[in-house]
Design a protein around this motif. Structure first.
Motif, PDB file in Angstrom:
ATOM      1  N   CYS A 126      40.722  74.867  20.527  1.00 25.72           N
ATOM      2  CA  CYS A 126      40.729  75.591  19.259  1.00 25.72           C
ATOM      3  C   CYS A 126      41.312  74.769  18.128  1.00 25.72           C
ATOM      4  CB  CYS A 126      41.513  76.905  19.373  1.00 25.72           C
ATOM      5  SG  CYS A 126      40.662  78.167  20.317  1.00 25.72           S
ATOM      6  N   THR A 127      42.115  73.748  18.465  1.00 25.80           N
ATOM      7  CA  THR A 127      42.651  72.892  17.416  1.00 25.80           C
ATOM      8  C   THR A 127      41.729  71.709  17.151  1.00 25.80           C
ATOM      9  OG1 THR A 127      43.886  71.466  18.923  1.00 25.80           O
ATOM     10  CG2 THR A 127      45.006  73.430  18.129  1.00 25.80           C
ATOM     11  N   ALA A 177      40.732  69.553  19.388  1.00 28.24           N
ATOM     12  CA  ALA A 177      40.998  68.433  20.298  1.00 28.24           C
ATOM     13  C   ALA A 177      39.882  68.334  21.328  1.00 28.24           C
ATOM     14  CB  ALA A 177      42.345  68.641  20.990  1.00 28.24           C
ATOM     15  N   ASN A 200      42.683  78.230  30.247  1.00 28.09           N
ATOM     16  CA  ASN A 200      43.132  78.842  28.998  1.00 28.09           C
ATOM     17  C   ASN A 200      43.926  77.867  28.147  1.00 28.09           C
ATOM     18  OD1 ASN A 200      42.354  81.823  28.689  1.00 28.09           O
ATOM     19  ND2 ASN A 200      42.851  81.624  30.843  1.00 28.09           N
ATOM     20  N   MET A 201      44.616  76.937  28.787  1.00 30.88           N
ATOM     21  CA  MET A 201      45.257  75.867  28.010  1.00 30.88           C
ATOM     22  C   MET A 201      44.185  74.991  27.369  1.00 30.88           C
ATOM     23  SD  MET A 201      48.300  74.708  30.508  1.00 30.88           S
ATOM     24  CE  MET A 201      49.825  75.613  30.595  1.00 30.88           C
ATOM     25  N   LEU A 216      41.302  75.972  26.481  1.00 31.08           N
ATOM     26  CA  LEU A 216      40.771  76.768  25.379  1.00 31.08           C
ATOM     27  C   LEU A 216      41.652  76.640  24.147  1.00 31.08           C
ATOM     28  CD1 LEU A 216      38.754  78.925  24.357  1.00 31.08           C
ATOM     29  CD2 LEU A 216      40.209  80.654  25.357  1.00 31.08           C
ATOM     30  N   GLY A 217      42.977  76.781  24.348  1.00 30.65           N
ATOM     31  CA  GLY A 217      43.902  76.669  23.220  1.00 30.65           C
ATOM     32  C   GLY A 217      43.813  75.300  22.568  1.00 30.65           C
ATOM     33  N   ALA A 218      43.812  74.252  23.379  1.00 30.79           N
ATOM     34  CA  ALA A 218      43.738  72.900  22.826  1.00 30.79           C
ATOM     35  C   ALA A 218      42.427  72.710  22.076  1.00 30.79           C
ATOM     36  CB  ALA A 218      43.866  71.872  23.946  1.00 30.79           C
TER      37      ALA A 218
END
Lengths: 96, 353, 270
Positions: free
Chosen positions: B73-74, B76, B66-67, B69-71
């Motif tokens: 989304c930016t 990266a 999930n981290m 996934l978050g990264a």
């Protein structure tokens, strides 16, 4: 649903208006209101009441009148803060 | 690094990703993939890899993916590696990424299963990986290396394809490849990929909001969204890649990927020495699968022998492609055992009669 | 004739932090109040354009329709991990989420605690209404002993299900936490001489708490704010009854207060 007893227009005192204009106004957007009545009870001067008519979603929206059951609106903003639907759009007061 | 270097498969995945411009890695240890995060932990802060900004060990496989996934989304380049049980845990996030059209790379180093299984090489995650192990109708691009060189090269391809299609990409290796040491040609670090990140959630400065979500409550909205995804998956079929070895005049074609394909290739050479006409089709992309190539080979009257480290998974896709035109057989070993070239030849001889 | 444009000035206006899309929240739900407060705060602090909201799963799931900023949808319980991924790759962004009881304290308890352990510079708002609202009123980690829910139709039994979680007790010993605050979003019912009245002091305090929570992120710290709210629909109460319940019952289990304030953002005692 609450029905407020509005004071008759004849009893409005000269201090409560300025050249006939209300000193404060609350703009309610009826289509956003869900008739939860929090503003009706929160208002210290009883300026808000639920309408008899329905909005498109089937709620009785709140309506504002300057002369409330306990006095005129003072633009305190309590209705604005308590409204959970952002239907109390603006609180305005007469410029000095 | 421009010379030939001796490297372990899992390390090659790490160095290959760094050379591709990896920005963020979120780790959770699991045998037999742990060398990948360990290598990255050591290389974090190496001035040769200025793009590698974030390394973090998470508290669980779920937190790690999930981290990632978050990264991602930016915009990266974000990656995480795991093995079969951890890959099961990551399915929800992968499904979300597919629905949200977010590019990231997950590495699955297939080990024995089901359950805790063992630490040996299997190819038993084929269905889970290739057919989409999470909920919903989505597809992933699945790349299957078969050498340490490919473990080094494929991360760059994976990120390229992930950003080209705004889709998660899986690199499906196995325990054997992860531990294998071979000398490779390591290309110098690149400057990082140039890629379109206009969709990324980097703030709404110019007044446009970026919304990455997969929730579409209205049935028409959801249907349109899924149709859009499936149109994308059709376009993804252009990326099909495979390798053939002596298939032109082959009587029997072995179909194999990953470490099994290395043994299969040796079996083909051995067979040819004995006068047996064997060939090899090695899919490099498991999705999109080289259905057309299989169909052609089957249509030429060739028999197909699928050699994989499971009880029969890719063989189903081969049968689908062959569409009843010929004989398709399966040879599998399990639990970390691999077939010997003798075993493969014996089976092939059986098929020839 | 009332000429609105020239004669009047706006004392309290609509916030650009809200998209203007009507919300799906139940009538009387404080999620709507929270929407206005967060929208105003982000607008006033000039953070809207750098804000990325992570939409958790619960009644706040449709937040991408309401908050005028970038959004990322997270799987259930995973918002702190997703926010950490965003913030670590782009520290200049302001990340926040609104989570319900289940998202933060049940399925997401590990993510919540580990984000606190690492001191991730993120802002989490927990809307605690002692129940699972979006899914129709099941037991939550914060449900009171004896409380009736659809999965505890005879009242919550602590022998089987354990006691309600006080997340402040779990997070406050953690070293790298910067701001732990519990507030009450519910308008307080009082008896006025003409009948029922609601006081909004809690709501004004809540706005200050929200400002503090974002200030703490700007200073690089982890902020976790729990707001007590209501759920009259799933509590099976009228709106008015539901406003009494937190003040009669919930605050006994969950007292409001400051549980950590590393940067001293709570300047004066509220």
């Amino acid at each position: 649903m609450t029905v407020a007893q509005h004071r008759s227009k004849d009893t409005v005192s000269p201090q409560e208006t300025q050249d006939g204009r209300p000193k404060a106004l609350v703009l309610v957007v009826p289509e956003l209101c869900k008739g939860c009545e929090l503003c009706v009870y929160a208002c210290p001067s009883g300026n808000l009441v639920l309408s008899h008519s329905l909005n498109k979603k089937g709620y009785h929206p709140a309506i504002f009148s300057y002369e409330g059951t306990q006095g005129p609106c003072t633009a305190c903003g309590i209705c604005y803060w308590v409204c959970p639907d952002l239907a109390i759009w603006e609180v305005r007061r007469l410029k000095k | 690094m421009t010379e030939r270097v001796l490297m372990k498969g899992n390390e090659a995945l790490a160095y290959g990703s760094l050379n591709a411009g990896l920005n963020a890695y979120f780790a959770y240890p699991i045998t037999p993939s742990t060398e990948t995060p360990e290598t990255l932990a050591r290389e974090y802060g190496n001035p040769n890899y200025p793009n590698f900004r974030v390394f973090l060990q998470a508290a669980s496989e779920l937190e790690a993916v999930n981290m990632t996934l978050g990264a991602a989304c930016t915009g990266a380049l974000a990656m995480t590696a795991t093995s079969s049980p951890g890959f099961s845990l990551k399915q929800e996030a992968i499904s979300y990424a597919a629905g949200m059209e977010v590019p990231f790379v997950v590495i699955n180093v297939n080990r024995g299963g089901p359950g805790l299984g063992n630490l040996g090489a299997e190819q038993s995650d084929y269905f889970q990986t290739v057919k989409g192990g999470g909920h919903g109708g989505y597809q992933l691009i699945v790349l299957a290396p078969n050498s340490v060189q490919e473990m080094f090269d494929l991360p760059r391809t994976a990120f390229d394809l992930a950003f080209k299609y705004r889709n998660p990409v899986i690199i499906l290796a196995d325990a054997f490849l992860g531990q294998l040491k071979e000398d490779i040609h390591a290309v110098p670090p690149g400057n990082g990929l140039t890629r379109d990140t206009s969709w990324a959630t980097l703030g709404s400065e110019n007044g446009t909001r970026h919304i990455l979500n997969s929730l579409h409550l209205d049935p028409d909205d959801q249907e349109n969204h899924e149709r859009h995804l499936h149109e994308k998956y059709e376009k993804m079929r252009d990326e099909v890649a495979s390798e053939t070895f002596l298939t032109d005049d082959a009587e029997i074609v072995l179909v194999s990927y990953g470490i099994a394909s290395r043994i299969s290739k040796n079996a083909v050479s051995l067979a040819r020495d004995q006068g047996l006409r064997l060939g090899l089709l090695r899919p490099i992309t498991l999705n999109p699968f080289p259905y057309d190539l299989v169909r052609i080979l089957a249509g030429q009257g060739k028999k197909l022998l699928v050699v994989e480290l499971n009880a029969g998974q890719m063989v189903q896709d081969v049968r689908l492609a062959a569409d009843g035109t010929g004989r398709v057989e399966h040879l599998g070993r399990l639990g970390g055992n691999v077939p010997s070239t003798k075993q493969i030849l014996a089976k092939a001889k059986e098929m020839m009669d | 004739m009332v000429q609105i444009q020239d004669d009047y000035e706006t004392k309290l206006g609509q916030t650009t932090g809200w998209t203007g899309i009507p919300t799906h929240y139940c009538p009387g739900c404080e999620h709507g109040i929270l929407t206005r407060l967060i929208g105003l705060t982000l607008e006033e602090m000039g953070l809207l354009k750098k804000a990325v909201m992570v939409d958790s799963v619960g009644c706040s799931v449709l937040a991408y329709d309401y908050f005028n900023c970038d959004h990322i949808q997270a799987p259930h319980g995973r918002a702190p991990a997703v926010m950490a991924g965003v913030k670590r790759t782009h520290p200049e962004l302001i990340v926040f989420t609104i989570q319900g009881d289940g998202d933060a304290l049940a399925i997401g308890l590990l993510e919540t605690v580990y984000a606190a352990i690492r001191g991730e510079p993120i802002t989490v708002f927990l809307y605690n209404n002692s129940i699972y609202g979006m899914t129709g009123g099941q037991m939550a980690p914060t449900t009171m002993p004896g409380q009736i829910t659809t999965t505890t139709p005879y009242g919550r039994e602590v022998e089987s299900t354990g006691n309600p979680i006080d997340i402040m007790k779990i997070l406050s010993p953690i070293e790298r936490v910067s701001y732990l605050r519990r507030g009450v979003l519910v308008p307080q019912p009082v008896k006025a001489k003409h009948g029922l009245m609601y006081q909004v002091k809690n709501i004004l305090d809540a706005k200050r708490i929200i400002e503090n929570a974002f200030k703490v992120q700007q200073k690089g710290g982890y902020a976790f704010v729990e707001f007590l709210g209501t759920c009259n629909v799933n509590w099976k109460m009228t709106i008015e009854e539901s406003k009494h319940y937190p003040f009669d019952q919930t605050i006994k289990q969950y007292p409001p207060g400051v549980f950590r304030d590393r940067f001293g953002v709570e300047g004066k005692i509220l």
